[in-house]
Enzyme design. Sequence first.
Site, mmCIF file in Angstrom:
data_model
loop_
_atom_site.group_PDB
_atom_site.id
_atom_site.type_symbol
_atom_site.label_atom_id
_atom_site.label_comp_id
_atom_site.label_asym_id
_atom_site.label_seq_id
_atom_site.Cartn_x
_atom_site.Cartn_y
_atom_site.Cartn_z
ATOM 1 N N HIS A 1 0.859 -1.180 0.000
ATOM 2 C CA HIS A 1 0.000 0.000 0.000
ATOM 3 C C HIS A 1 0.900 1.235 0.000
ATOM 4 C CE1 HIS A 1 -3.642 -2.199 1.997
ATOM 5 N NE2 HIS A 1 -3.201 -2.820 0.916
ATOM 6 N N CYS B 1 -1.710 -1.001 7.304
ATOM 7 C CA CYS B 1 -0.800 0.144 7.340
ATOM 8 C C CYS B 1 -0.725 0.744 8.740
ATOM 9 C CB CYS B 1 -1.240 1.193 6.329
ATOM 10 S SG CYS B 1 -1.122 0.592 4.633
ATOM 11 N N GLU C 1 1.203 3.665 2.011
ATOM 12 C CA GLU C 1 1.830 3.958 3.299
ATOM 13 C C GLU C 1 3.022 3.047 3.574
ATOM 14 O OE1 GLU C 1 -2.567 5.039 3.550
ATOM 15 O OE2 GLU C 1 -1.405 3.372 2.748
ATOM 16 N N CYS D 1 -5.253 1.923 6.284
ATOM 17 C CA CYS D 1 -6.033 0.723 6.612
ATOM 18 C C CYS D 1 -5.441 0.042 7.846
ATOM 19 C CB CYS D 1 -6.041 -0.236 5.423
ATOM 20 S SG CYS D 1 -4.451 -1.033 5.150
#
Length: 135
Positions: free
Chosen positions: A53, A84, A55, A81
Amino acid sequence: MDEHKEYMKRCLTLSQKALDEGESPVGCVIVKDGKIIGEGYEKSRQLKDVTRHAETVAILDALKNTTDLSGAVLYSNVEPCILCSYVIRHHKISEVVFAKTAGELGGTCAPFDILTSATFLSWGPPPKITVYPRS
């Protein structure tokens, strides 16, 4: 002056790059001492790796420059999320600024509020959360 504007603008630029490459439009930068030390955008589909992701990509990029992310601010155009959020807490990032909530998969939402929960004692206090723009 809006201290977050420049970094959120960079997140949006990175999110457009992700979208152009067929990914979910998420971009992220890590800032420490007023300087961008890491950045990333969604790469899960390209790399066939659900952990990539924006992040996590940005955090991995920042870790090339330092091993200490305490005091850092993570900017993302979307709420981190659950996955993360774990990585953010593990690295003791001090503040998270995001523009759009992620609903039930977001790290600030119960019952999986990893980003905001004070019950994870080994990580210390949760990061400050700023929703941008402030309402």
